[in-house]
Enzyme design. Structure first.
Site, short mmCIF file in Angstrom:
data_model
loop_
_atom_site.label_atom_id
_atom_site.label_comp_id
_atom_site.label_asym_id
_atom_site.label_seq_id
_atom_site.Cartn_x
_atom_site.Cartn_y
_atom_site.Cartn_z
CD GLU A 156 -2.80 -1.30 2.40
OE1 GLU A 156 -2.79 -0.38 3.23
OE2 GLU A 156 -3.51 -2.31 2.53
CG ASN A 199 -0.79 -7.07 -1.19
OD1 ASN A 199 -1.43 -7.64 -2.06
ND2 ASN A 199 -1.23 -6.91 0.05
CG HIS A 235 -10.14 -5.69 0.86
ND1 HIS A 235 -10.35 -6.81 1.64
CD2 HIS A 235 -8.84 -5.38 0.99
CE1 HIS A 235 -9.20 -7.15 2.23
NE2 HIS A 235 -8.27 -6.30 1.85
CD GLU A 264 -4.84 -7.78 1.98
OE1 GLU A 264 -5.73 -7.01 2.43
OE2 GLU A 264 -3.63 -7.54 2.07
CG ASP A 266 -12.91 -8.90 2.14
OD1 ASP A 266 -12.73 -8.01 1.28
OD2 ASP A 266 -12.55 -8.77 3.33
O1 G3I Z 1 -5.67 -8.21 19.12
C1 G3I Z 1 -6.30 -7.01 19.61
C2 G3I Z 1 -7.17 -7.34 20.79
O2 G3I Z 1 -6.37 -7.81 21.83
C3 G3I Z 1 -7.93 -6.08 21.19
O3 G3I Z 1 -8.84 -6.41 22.19
C4 G3I Z 1 -8.69 -5.52 20.01
C5 G3I Z 1 -9.39 -4.21 20.34
O4 G3I Z 1 -9.59 -3.41 19.19
O5 G3I Z 1 -7.80 -5.28 18.96
C6 G3I Z 1 -7.14 -6.43 18.52
O6 G3I Z 1 -6.30 -6.09 17.45
C7 G3I Z 1 -6.95 -5.81 16.23
C8 G3I Z 1 -6.41 -6.78 15.18
O7 G3I Z 1 -6.94 -6.46 13.93
C9 G3I Z 1 -6.75 -8.23 15.48
O8 G3I Z 1 -8.12 -8.43 15.44
C10 G3I Z 1 -6.65 -4.40 15.83
O9 G3I Z 1 -7.26 -3.50 16.74
C11 G3I Z 1 -7.14 -4.13 14.44
O10 G3I Z 1 -6.68 -2.86 14.02
C12 G3I Z 1 -6.60 -5.17 13.49
O11 G3I Z 1 -7.18 -4.94 12.23
C13 G3I Z 1 -6.49 -5.52 11.16
C14 G3I Z 1 -6.19 -4.47 10.11
O12 G3I Z 1 -5.56 -5.08 9.00
C15 G3I Z 1 -5.30 -3.40 10.66
O13 G3I Z 1 -4.85 -2.55 9.67
C16 G3I Z 1 -7.37 -6.61 10.56
O14 G3I Z 1 -7.50 -7.67 11.50
C17 G3I Z 1 -6.75 -7.13 9.28
O15 G3I Z 1 -7.67 -7.96 8.63
C18 G3I Z 1 -6.42 -5.98 8.36
O16 G3I Z 1 -5.79 -6.49 7.21
C19 G3I Z 1 -5.47 -5.53 6.20
C20 G3I Z 1 -4.23 -6.03 5.49
O17 G3I Z 1 -3.21 -6.28 6.41
C21 G3I Z 1 -3.77 -5.04 4.42
N1 G3I Z 1 -4.85 -4.71 3.52
C22 G3I Z 1 -6.09 -4.29 4.13
C23 G3I Z 1 -6.55 -5.33 5.14
C24 G3I Z 1 -7.90 -4.98 5.70
O18 G3I Z 1 -7.86 -3.79 6.45
#
Ligand code: G3I
Length: 444
Positions: A156, A199, A235, A264, A266
């Protein structure tokens, strides 16, 4: 009499029996996403979260359906190097070990990204940041050396909108445009066997952002900067649907001499419209020979980052959705999934009959499922230069390449529940020993 008994009785060698069994098996319509994709020479992957591996339905679905895994968050900089030079691989190792133990390949995601970047990185001066970036790439890649199929080296790095400009980030702002090239060169040195990908999202159709990435990849290829693949996140939702030029866009990147991967995927929505969009994405990938695999961004709607948009192939109870059936069918698998429909089903099973020097006869047995059917159709795909020279007991049509034969009944297609019929064809080998691939059997 079983095959083994027949072989003993006739004195045929065990090898011949094994070969016959293998041929019959490999040409049978696949019934999981992974096996159907394998039959098309692709992987079918998913994002995996370490924290869910202990949930049995999650692990069972993952292990059954997918042949590739991408750690969803566990390999990102904040997870692997939260403090400078302190590397923590526990959660990522869990995903990698699970995947490799199941015979899956692994996509590494991601080494250099502006997001999920610990704050200490943003505080570094230029020289220090360069050292830290290269050190991070090297240490993480060396830890997983030999275990990663493809790495998202840079993620990105371009802005949305019409500018085609780079996105502001500590790397861009301090190291300038050259940071991407530097990251790829460092990555190649760290694990020469891994494929190195750029990516991004909103690059799925032809637009200013994908044009900018295209220009970068073209420049890299012309100057010998090591890049092997481009990832298209894909996405999608109603505001950002699958673009009509999706396949053309994948193809123009492939034509630059890189693999393309859907990294990715969805698609928010439900029912037929979601299923159709998924099928369109799969068909686009299959139509581009350098589209080497598809990864969906999660196993189940339950844990999707866009959970409320129900964008994945399994619902939150791990039931197969219509989108699952559509993907399996587009991959040429046997649409035996749930998700509605029901009723008329059939299977198509291939076996080789007579064989001689430059040809052989193939037979496909069509068997009705649990209820009677009145019609059926299936496909037989040959690998060129093999050619079908004759068919019997069926009514064939051909695609424009002449390699895909769609077979329908020659007259009455009715079969009672569980009953079978078969059709046959003669193949001229033309020097190839490839095995024909039989697609899904569709019944009505
Ligand atoms: O693990 C913590 C947990 O302990 C806490 O209670 C909770 C509270 O918000 O947060 C949890 O962490 C979160 C993590 O996902 C795991 O679920 C983060 O806040 C959250 O920001 C994080 O989001 C991820 C996101 O990237 C962050 O940018 C998504 O899971 C993940 O699917 C997403 O993936 C990205 C790719 O890497 C790049 N392209 C876009 C894609 C979708 O956004």
């Amino acid at each position: 009499m079983s095959l083994t008994h027949l072989a003993r009785a006739t004195g045929a060698g065990l090898l011949a029996v094994t070969a016959l069994t293998a041929a019959a098996h490999s040409a049978q319509a696949a019934d999981t996403l992974g096996s159907a994709a394998t039959a098309k020479g692709r992987y079918f992957g998913t994002a995996v979260a370490a924290g869910h591996l202990g949930e049995s339905a999650y692990a069972t679905t993952l292990n059954r359906e997918f042949t590739s895994a991408t750690p969803e968050n566990e390999m990102k900089w904040d997870a692997t190097e939260p403090n400078r030079n302190t590397f923590t691989f526990g959660a990522a190792d869990q995903v990698v070990n699970h995947a490799l133990g199941q015979g899956m390949t692994v996509r590494g995601h991601t080494l250099v990204w502006h997001s999920q970047l610990p704050s200490w990185v943003g505080g570094l001066g230029t020289a220090d940041l360069r050292t830290a970036m290269n050190n991070h790439i090297t240490r993480v890649m060396q830890h997983y050396k030999g275990k990663i199929h493809s790495w998202d080296v840079v993620n990105e790095a371009f802005q949305d909108g019409g500018s085609g400009a780079r996105r502001s980030s500590p790397f861009q702002d301090k190291l300038g445009n050259g940071f991407i090239e530097e990251a790829f060169r460092t990555a190649r040195a760290a694990d020469p066997a891994a494929k190195l990908c750029y990516n991004d999202y909103n690059t799925d159709g032809v637009n200013a952002k994908s044009n900018a990435v295209y220009a970068m990849v073209k420049d890299f290829k012309s100057r010998g900067v090591p890049i092997d693949c481009v990832g298209f996140q894909s996405h999608f939702n109603s505001a950002s649907p699958v673009p009509s030029d999706y396949q053309a866009n994948l193809q123009r990147f492939a034509d630059l001499g890189v693999d393309v991967q859907i990294t990715e995927l969805d698609i928010e929505g439900s029912g037929t419209s979601q299923a159709n969009s998924y099928a369109n994405v799969v068909r686009a990938c299959l139509a581009v020979s350098r589209c080497t695999g598809i990864t969906v961004w999660g196993v189940t709607d339950k844990y999707s980052w866009r959970s409320s948009g129900t964008p994945l192939l399994f619902d939150s109870n791990y039931n197969k959705k219509p989108a699952y059936d559509a993907v399996l069918s587009a991959l040429g698998g046997s649409g035996s999934g749930g998700g509605g429909g029901g009723g008329a089903t059939c299977t198509a099973t291939y076996s080789k009959a007579e064989e001689w020097g430059d040809g052989y006869n193939g037979r496909v047995t069509i068997t009705a499922g649990g209820s009677a059917i009145s019609n059926w159709t299936t496909t037989v795909t040959l690998t060129p230069p093999q050619k079908i020279s004759a068919t019997w007991n069926g009514s064939p049509t051909w695609d424009s390449s002449g390699n895909v034969m769609t077979m329908r009944p020659n007259g009455n297609g009715s079969l009672a529940a569980g009953a079978s019929t078969s059709f046959g064809f003669t193949v001229m080998k033309n020097g190839s020993n490839a095995v024909p691939v039989v697609g899904a059997c569709t019944a009505s």
